[in-house]
Write a protein that holds these residues in place. Structure first.
Motif, PDB file in Angstrom:
ATOM      1  N   VAL A 123      47.987  57.584  34.982  1.00 32.40           N
ATOM      2  CA  VAL A 123      48.102  56.443  34.067  1.00 32.40           C
ATOM      3  C   VAL A 123      47.348  55.241  34.650  1.00 32.40           C
ATOM      4  N   GLY A 124      47.518  55.018  35.939  1.00 30.19           N
ATOM      5  CA  GLY A 124      46.806  53.917  36.588  1.00 30.19           C
ATOM      6  C   GLY A 124      45.299  54.086  36.518  1.00 30.19           C
ATOM      7  N   LEU A 125      44.825  55.298  36.728  1.00 28.19           N
ATOM      8  CA  LEU A 125      43.385  55.552  36.644  1.00 28.19           C
ATOM      9  C   LEU A 125      42.871  55.385  35.218  1.00 28.19           C
ATOM     10  N   LEU A 126      43.654  55.839  34.248  1.00 27.68           N
ATOM     11  CA  LEU A 126      43.254  55.665  32.842  1.00 27.68           C
ATOM     12  C   LEU A 126      43.170  54.186  32.473  1.00 27.68           C
ATOM     13  N   SER A 127      44.052  53.391  33.031  1.00 28.71           N
ATOM     14  CA  SER A 127      44.089  51.968  32.673  1.00 28.71           C
ATOM     15  C   SER A 127      42.875  51.199  33.186  1.00 28.71           C
ATOM     16  N   VAL A 128      42.114  51.810  34.068  1.00 28.31           N
ATOM     17  CA  VAL A 128      40.928  51.141  34.608  1.00 28.31           C
ATOM     18  C   VAL A 128      39.896  50.886  33.504  1.00 28.31           C
ATOM     19  N   TYR A 129      39.720  51.831  32.585  1.00 31.08           N
ATOM     20  CA  TYR A 129      38.683  51.670  31.556  1.00 31.08           C
ATOM     21  C   TYR A 129      38.930  50.455  30.668  1.00 31.08           C
ATOM     22  N   PRO A 130      40.096  50.318  30.027  1.00 39.73           N
ATOM     23  CA  PRO A 130      40.294  49.109  29.212  1.00 39.73           C
ATOM     24  C   PRO A 130      40.144  47.821  30.025  1.00 39.73           C
ATOM     25  N   THR A 131      40.677  47.816  31.235  1.00 43.35           N
ATOM     26  CA  THR A 131      40.575  46.627  32.083  1.00 43.35           C
ATOM     27  C   THR A 131      39.108  46.288  32.367  1.00 43.35           C
ATOM     28  N   TYR A 132      38.325  47.291  32.662  1.00 44.57           N
ATOM     29  CA  TYR A 132      36.896  47.097  32.925  1.00 44.57           C
ATOM     30  C   TYR A 132      36.206  46.475  31.703  1.00 44.57           C
ATOM     31  N   VAL A 133      36.496  47.012  30.528  1.00 46.36           N
ATOM     32  CA  VAL A 133      35.892  46.469  29.301  1.00 46.36           C
ATOM     33  C   VAL A 133      36.324  45.027  29.098  1.00 46.36           C
ATOM     34  N   TYR A 134      37.622  44.749  29.266  1.00 41.71           N
ATOM     35  CA  TYR A 134      38.128  43.387  29.061  1.00 41.71           C
ATOM     36  C   TYR A 134      37.484  42.407  30.030  1.00 41.71           C
ATOM     37  N   LEU A 135      37.359  42.814  31.287  1.00 42.53           N
ATOM     38  CA  LEU A 135      36.770  41.912  32.280  1.00 42.53           C
ATOM     39  C   LEU A 135      35.300  41.629  31.991  1.00 42.53           C
ATOM     40  N   ASN A 136      34.632  42.551  31.340  1.00 42.79           N
ATOM     41  CA  ASN A 136      33.228  42.326  30.970  1.00 42.79           C
ATOM     42  C   ASN A 136      33.080  41.329  29.833  1.00 42.79           C
ATOM     43  N   TRP A 137      34.178  40.935  29.210  1.00 39.68           N
ATOM     44  CA  TRP A 137      34.138  39.936  28.142  1.00 39.68           C
ATOM     45  C   TRP A 137      34.065  38.511  28.682  1.00 39.68           C
ATOM     46  N   ARG A 138      34.294  38.316  29.971  1.00 35.77           N
ATOM     47  CA  ARG A 138      34.402  36.966  30.539  1.00 35.77           C
ATOM     48  C   ARG A 138      33.248  36.049  30.165  1.00 35.77           C
ATOM     49  N   ASN A 139      32.019  36.518  30.388  1.00 34.28           N
ATOM     50  CA  ASN A 139      30.858  35.653  30.115  1.00 34.28           C
ATOM     51  C   ASN A 139      30.761  35.314  28.635  1.00 34.28           C
ATOM     52  N   THR A 140      31.015  36.292  27.789  1.00 37.05           N
ATOM     53  CA  THR A 140      30.960  36.067  26.342  1.00 37.05           C
ATOM     54  C   THR A 140      32.005  35.039  25.931  1.00 37.05           C
ATOM     55  N   LEU A 141      33.218  35.181  26.453  1.00 37.43           N
ATOM     56  CA  LEU A 141      34.301  34.252  26.115  1.00 37.43           C
ATOM     57  C   LEU A 141      34.017  32.850  26.656  1.00 37.43           C
ATOM     58  N   GLN A 142      33.481  32.777  27.867  1.00 38.33           N
ATOM     59  CA  GLN A 142      33.151  31.473  28.439  1.00 38.33           C
ATOM     60  C   GLN A 142      32.059  30.771  27.640  1.00 38.33           C
ATOM     61  N   ALA A 143      31.207  31.555  26.986  1.00 37.81           N
ATOM     62  CA  ALA A 143      30.150  30.981  26.148  1.00 37.81           C
ATOM     63  C   ALA A 143      30.676  30.607  24.765  1.00 37.81           C
ATOM     64  N   GLY A 144      31.977  30.834  24.537  1.00 37.84           N
ATOM     65  CA  GLY A 144      32.570  30.475  23.262  1.00 37.84           C
ATOM     66  C   GLY A 144      32.334  31.495  22.156  1.00 37.84           C
ATOM     67  N   GLN A 145      32.021  32.708  22.546  1.00 34.68           N
ATOM     68  CA  GLN A 145      31.760  33.772  21.585  1.00 34.68           C
ATOM     69  C   GLN A 145      32.856  34.838  21.668  1.00 34.68           C
ATOM     70  N   PRO A 146      33.210  35.443  20.547  1.00 33.59           N
ATOM     71  CA  PRO A 146      34.163  36.557  20.606  1.00 33.59           C
ATOM     72  C   PRO A 146      33.496  37.781  21.235  1.00 33.59           C
ATOM     73  N   PRO A 147      34.279  38.675  21.795  1.00 30.67           N
ATOM     74  CA  PRO A 147      33.680  39.852  22.428  1.00 30.67           C
ATOM     75  C   PRO A 147      33.061  40.789  21.392  1.00 30.67           C
ATOM     76  N   ILE A 148      32.037  41.474  21.827  1.00 33.63           N
ATOM     77  CA  ILE A 148      31.413  42.498  20.989  1.00 33.63           C
ATOM     78  C   ILE A 148      31.961  43.839  21.459  1.00 33.63           C
ATOM     79  N   ILE A 149      32.633  44.538  20.554  1.00 34.55           N
ATOM     80  CA  ILE A 149      33.257  45.816  20.884  1.00 34.55           C
ATOM     81  C   ILE A 149      32.568  46.896  20.059  1.00 34.55           C
ATOM     82  N   THR A 150      31.966  47.854  20.745  1.00 31.80           N
ATOM     83  CA  THR A 150      31.300  48.942  20.027  1.00 31.80           C
ATOM     84  C   THR A 150      32.349  49.889  19.445  1.00 31.80           C
ATOM     85  N   ARG A 151      31.923  50.685  18.486  1.00 30.14           N
ATOM     86  CA  ARG A 151      32.834  51.678  17.889  1.00 30.14           C
ATOM     87  C   ARG A 151      33.339  52.638  18.961  1.00 30.14           C
ATOM     88  N   ARG A 152      32.448  53.026  19.848  1.00 28.05           N
ATOM     89  CA  ARG A 152      32.831  53.953  20.925  1.00 28.05           C
ATOM     90  C   ARG A 152      33.874  53.311  21.835  1.00 28.05           C
TER      91      ARG A 152
END
Length: 152
Positions: free
Chosen positions: A88-117
């Motif tokens: 479960v801990g290893l699986l949780s790494v993927y969503p966390t990784y995606v969320y953390l990659n939103w930082r720059n977008t959010l700091q720029a005042g933009q909503p995150p871009i989430i692909t269908r995949r």
């Protein structure tokens, strides 16, 4: 008294872990605004902290209040339970990784871009985590009743 408090804190952290992951599941969408994305990141962080508390309180119970290391180390159900928790801990790494990659977008005042995949994979991952978390208490119940002891 210490044993009861350790058990209570362990159960409380397990409930919190499941609740936070359920909240994350409900909150996640393919399209998020900035505020929703930030709340999702905070929820994921709280989930990680709760997972650490589950691990810490579980170790406290095993080391000081349980049936002794020998019982746990020789119990196949315990190994399965811990293995599922690690998975479960290893699986949780993927969503966390995606969320953390939103930082720059959010700091720029933009909503995150989430692909269908990404949306599919995050939703699938969270659902799989929830399913595995439902199995762990069953294993704990079996273990407490003596199942899984090797050599008996």
């Amino acid at each position: 008294m210490g044993e009861a408090i350790a058990a209570y804190l362990h159960y409380l952290s397990i409930f919190g872990l499941f609740a936070l992951l359920s909240i994350e599941h409900v909150m996640f969408r393919a399209e998020l605004d900035i505020a929703q994305a930030r709340r999702l990141i905070v929820t994921d962080l709280a989930y990680g902290i709760c997972a650490g508390l589950v691990l810490l309180t579980g170790l406290i119970r095993v080391i000081w209040y349980g049936k002794g290391w020998h019982y746990y180390l020789s119990n196949s159900v315990f190994h399965t339970k811990v293995g599922l928790f690690i998975l479960v801990g290893l699986l949780s790494v993927y969503p966390t990784y995606v969320y953390l990659n939103w930082r720059n977008t959010l700091q720029a005042g933009q909503p995150p871009i989430i692909t269908r995949r990404q949306a599919f994979m995050i939703t699938l991952t969270i659902r799989l985590e929830l399913l595995l978390l439902l199995i762990i208490p069953l294993l704990a119940t079996l273990m407490a009743r003596g199942f899984g002891v090797m050599g008996s």
